[in-house]
Scaffold this active site. Structure first.
Site, mmCIF file in Angstrom:
data_model
loop_
_atom_site.group_PDB
_atom_site.id
_atom_site.type_symbol
_atom_site.label_atom_id
_atom_site.label_comp_id
_atom_site.label_asym_id
_atom_site.label_seq_id
_atom_site.Cartn_x
_atom_site.Cartn_y
_atom_site.Cartn_z
ATOM 1 N N LYS A 199 78.041 27.258 21.612
ATOM 2 C CA LYS A 199 79.261 27.362 20.785
ATOM 3 C C LYS A 199 79.165 28.587 19.873
ATOM 4 O O LYS A 199 80.160 29.202 19.541
ATOM 5 C CB LYS A 199 79.416 26.116 19.919
ATOM 6 C CG LYS A 199 80.448 26.282 18.810
ATOM 7 C CD LYS A 199 80.468 25.136 17.836
ATOM 8 C CE LYS A 199 79.736 25.380 16.570
ATOM 9 N NZ LYS A 199 80.245 26.397 15.657
ATOM 10 N N CYS A 243 83.168 24.739 8.328
ATOM 11 C CA CYS A 243 82.590 23.471 7.855
ATOM 12 C C CYS A 243 82.455 23.468 6.322
ATOM 13 O O CYS A 243 82.291 24.476 5.688
ATOM 14 C CB CYS A 243 81.200 23.291 8.457
ATOM 15 S SG CYS A 243 81.257 23.138 10.234
HETATM 16 C C1 EPZ Z 1 76.676 30.792 11.802
HETATM 17 O O1 EPZ Z 1 77.500 30.640 10.672
HETATM 18 C C2 EPZ Z 1 76.908 29.546 12.642
HETATM 19 N N1 EPZ Z 1 78.323 29.457 13.014
HETATM 20 C C3 EPZ Z 1 76.506 28.313 11.856
HETATM 21 O O2 EPZ Z 1 76.638 27.198 12.736
HETATM 22 C C4 EPZ Z 1 75.028 28.434 11.471
HETATM 23 O O3 EPZ Z 1 74.666 27.314 10.685
HETATM 24 C C5 EPZ Z 1 74.828 29.720 10.660
HETATM 25 O O4 EPZ Z 1 75.289 30.862 11.429
HETATM 26 C C6 EPZ Z 1 73.355 29.938 10.296
HETATM 27 O O5 EPZ Z 1 72.589 29.985 11.454
HETATM 28 C C7 EPZ Z 1 78.788 30.235 14.017
HETATM 29 O O6 EPZ Z 1 78.072 31.026 14.595
HETATM 30 C C8 EPZ Z 1 80.249 30.059 14.368
HETATM 31 P P1 EPZ Z 1 75.621 32.853 7.960
HETATM 32 P P2 EPZ Z 1 77.715 31.884 9.658
HETATM 33 O O7 EPZ Z 1 76.528 33.999 7.705
HETATM 34 O O8 EPZ Z 1 77.633 33.142 10.410
HETATM 35 C C9 EPZ Z 1 75.648 33.216 3.252
HETATM 36 C C10 EPZ Z 1 77.384 25.104 13.421
HETATM 37 O O9 EPZ Z 1 77.206 23.943 13.059
HETATM 38 N N2 EPZ Z 1 76.638 34.282 3.408
HETATM 39 O O10 EPZ Z 1 74.344 33.085 8.685
HETATM 40 O O11 EPZ Z 1 78.931 31.610 8.844
HETATM 41 C C11 EPZ Z 1 76.224 31.856 3.599
HETATM 42 O O12 EPZ Z 1 76.944 31.339 2.510
HETATM 43 C C12 EPZ Z 1 77.612 26.192 12.405
HETATM 44 O O13 EPZ Z 1 77.369 25.483 14.629
HETATM 45 C C13 EPZ Z 1 77.089 34.952 2.286
HETATM 46 O O14 EPZ Z 1 76.665 34.674 1.167
HETATM 47 O O15 EPZ Z 1 76.415 31.709 8.737
HETATM 48 C C14 EPZ Z 1 75.006 31.057 3.920
HETATM 49 O O16 EPZ Z 1 74.398 30.596 2.725
HETATM 50 C C15 EPZ Z 1 77.504 25.666 10.990
HETATM 51 N N3 EPZ Z 1 78.023 35.943 2.423
HETATM 52 C C16 EPZ Z 1 74.081 32.078 4.574
HETATM 53 O O17 EPZ Z 1 74.589 33.374 4.204
HETATM 54 C C17 EPZ Z 1 78.506 36.296 3.666
HETATM 55 O O18 EPZ Z 1 79.344 37.212 3.746
HETATM 56 C C18 EPZ Z 1 74.037 31.967 6.098
HETATM 57 O O19 EPZ Z 1 75.348 32.120 6.562
HETATM 58 C C19 EPZ Z 1 78.033 35.592 4.800
HETATM 59 C C20 EPZ Z 1 77.102 34.600 4.653
#
Ligand code: EPZ
Length: 456
Positions: free
Chosen positions: A28, A132
């Site tokens: 996904k 989410c």
């Molecule tokens: C991806 O989300 C996945 N979703 C998430 O899976 C997964 O949990 C996550 O990566 C971490 O592996 C998809 O790929 C669609 P991040 P993403 O940017 O990209 C902070 C599932 O259940 N952050 O790695 O949104 C953020 O708040 C989902 O399949 C910022 O602060 O995650 C978090 O604390 C849930 N500013 C951390 O980084 C930003 O601009 C990790 O987020 C971006 C992120």
């Protein structure tokens, strides 16, 4: 919490050990990104192993709104639906902001269309994002990266308007945190930017590496170095791709935890070991066992409860190759059945343990803490986020009325309901359809006693 419609409710009669076989298809967290990458190509792209999940339907709608044709491959000899998508971006055009808004749904994917649309159209619009409820989910890293490439970001009442007055230029970007989405944002923008981009503190999840494989097939020049540096040499033109998406390691782990929590035995066809090594070690340490079959025909991994007393563990989620945060929630449910005190330190999202309140209503004994209970202090230490948990087990779970807060917690509630004695009513099932193809049919095939509420 909005009450769900009748068709959004699943009744689960717990107590049966799940056993049998299920299939997982493409990840996904890769498939929608590969679909977006097709926008960059001057040619048709073919993506295999695509699951029938709502995140794919959302991105299909978004791409079609921009003039991309997205069609399913021909059905199989017995009428089984194809898992192949054919994407043709030959006539990319601007979509109305209303159309983007209408298709965005609760997905965060629209933010990843920015790079490709800026290259193709010089403009992109991001509605206020969904996704989410597991934390703030900001996109500041994404916007800072786009500005570094030379894009202009304007805040509008209904969302963000992003424009590229001229061709985007390669740049140096260091992410404050190895964000998966921000890494994808940089990749999807840098490949057609002028000159070289160097991305530091990048995420390197298997889905990121698979997206780089897709981009390389299209003609992009991307190299992954040690210490989380990715270098991209921009090119002037990209072609289409033909690619088979890596299997969904997150869905696979959910089925593994279902086998463990119900004392069952589940073979997951399509699953491969490479992306799951860290999870497999944890699964074995808790008291599960597994067998990888990658020598004949389709790969698969069989997961079963090894029969002994399950063992408590201290776990800490981290970016890859650490324990994925998306594995945390199903593991928490399995650990309610382990002997002793387990400790979870969730270091990726600040609010991804809230789902445990409902597990306590089912009889679990889980206490949350704002301290970093684990190997190292993290970004959330002493900031009032309840991001550590202590789980005391084993506890007998009983059925309850449950409302799903997010995708992974949703499936984890199903696991808890299946492991519990008695009946649970689970509301908000549509959230699970975002990432788990045909899960009701899979549960029934494994011997679960579940009933979908028939719409009134
Ligand atoms: C991806 O989300 C996945 N979703 C998430 O899976 C997964 O949990 C996550 O990566 C971490 O592996 C998809 O790929 C669609 P991040 P993403 O940017 O990209 C902070 C599932 O259940 N952050 O790695 O949104 C953020 O708040 C989902 O399949 C910022 O602060 O995650 C978090 O604390 C849930 N500013 C951390 O980084 C930003 O601009 C990790 O987020 C971006 C992120």
């Amino acid at each position: 919490m909005a009450l769900s419609t009748a068709s959004d409710v699943l009744t689960v009669h717990g107590g049966a050990a799940l056993s049998g076989e299920v299939r997982v298809r493409g990840a996904k967290n890769l498939v929608p990104k590969a679909m977006v990458a097709a926008l960059l190509g001057h040619g048709t792209s073919v993506l295999h192993n695509v699951p029938s999940i709502s995140d794919v339907r959302i991105v299909t709608g978004l791409l079609e709104a921009h003039g991309v044709s997205v069609t399913r491959g021909a059905a199989g000899p017995n009428g089984e639906p194809s898992d192949t998508l054919i994407l043709d971006p030959v006539s990319v055009e601007r979509a109305s902001d209303a159309a983007v808004e209408a298709h965005a749904g609760t997905s965060r994917i629209p933010v990843l269309l920015c790079g490709p649309l800026l290259h193709r159209l010089g403009r992109a619009f991001i509605p206020d994002l969904g996704g989410c409820k597991i934390g703030d989910r900001p996109i500041d890293f994404h916007l800072d990266a786009l500005r570094a490439f030379g894009a202009v970001v304007e805040k509008r009442p209904e969302g963000l308007l992003i424009s590229a007055p001229e061709r985007l230029r390669g740049t140096q970007i260091r992410l404050p945190y190895p964000s998966v989405g921000a890494t994808e944002q940089v990749l999807l923008t840098a490949v057609l930017a002028e000159g070289v981009t160097e991305l530091s503190n990048a995420a390197t999840e298997p889905e990121i590496v698979d997206l780089i494989a897709v981009l390389q097939k299209m003609g992009a020049m991307v190299s992954v170095h040690n210490d989380r540096v990715i270098r991209i040499i921009g090119v002037d033109r990209l072609g289409g791709f033909t690619h088979r998406a890596i299997p969904d390691r997150l869905e696979t782990a959910s089925w593994a935890c279902a086998a463990l929590a119900t004392g069952g035995d589940i073979r997951v066809v399509g699953a491969t070991q490479g992306e799951m090594m860290t999870f497999l070690n944890v699964f074995r340490r808790i008291g599960g066992d597994f067998e990888v079959d990658d020598t004949r025909g389709e790969p698969s991994i069989r997961f079963w409860h090894s029969g002994g007393q399950m063992r408590a563990l201290a776990l800490e989620t981290d970016v890859h190759p650490g324990l994925s945060t998306d594995w945390q929630q199903p593991l928490v449910v399995a650990l309610t059945q382990a002997q002793g005190l387990s400790i979870i330190h969730e270091t990726v999202y600040e609010q991804r343990l809230g789902f445990t309140e409902a597990l306590n209503r089912m009889g679990a004994q889980i206490q949350l803490y704002r301290e970093c209970l684990g190997g190292s202090a993290c970004r959330f230490g002493q900031r009032n986020f309840m991001h550590s948990a202590v789980i005391s087990g084993p506890t007998k779970l009983h059925g309850a009325e449950l409302t799903i807060p997010d995708l992974r917690a949703g499936f984890s509630y199903l696991i808890a309901a299946l492991a519990a004695q008695g009946t649970s009513t689970v509301h908000g099932i549509s959230l699970i359809h975002r990432g788990y193809e045909d899960f009701e049919a899979k549960l029934s095939a494994l011997g679960a006693d579940v009933e979908m509420e028939i719409p009134a």
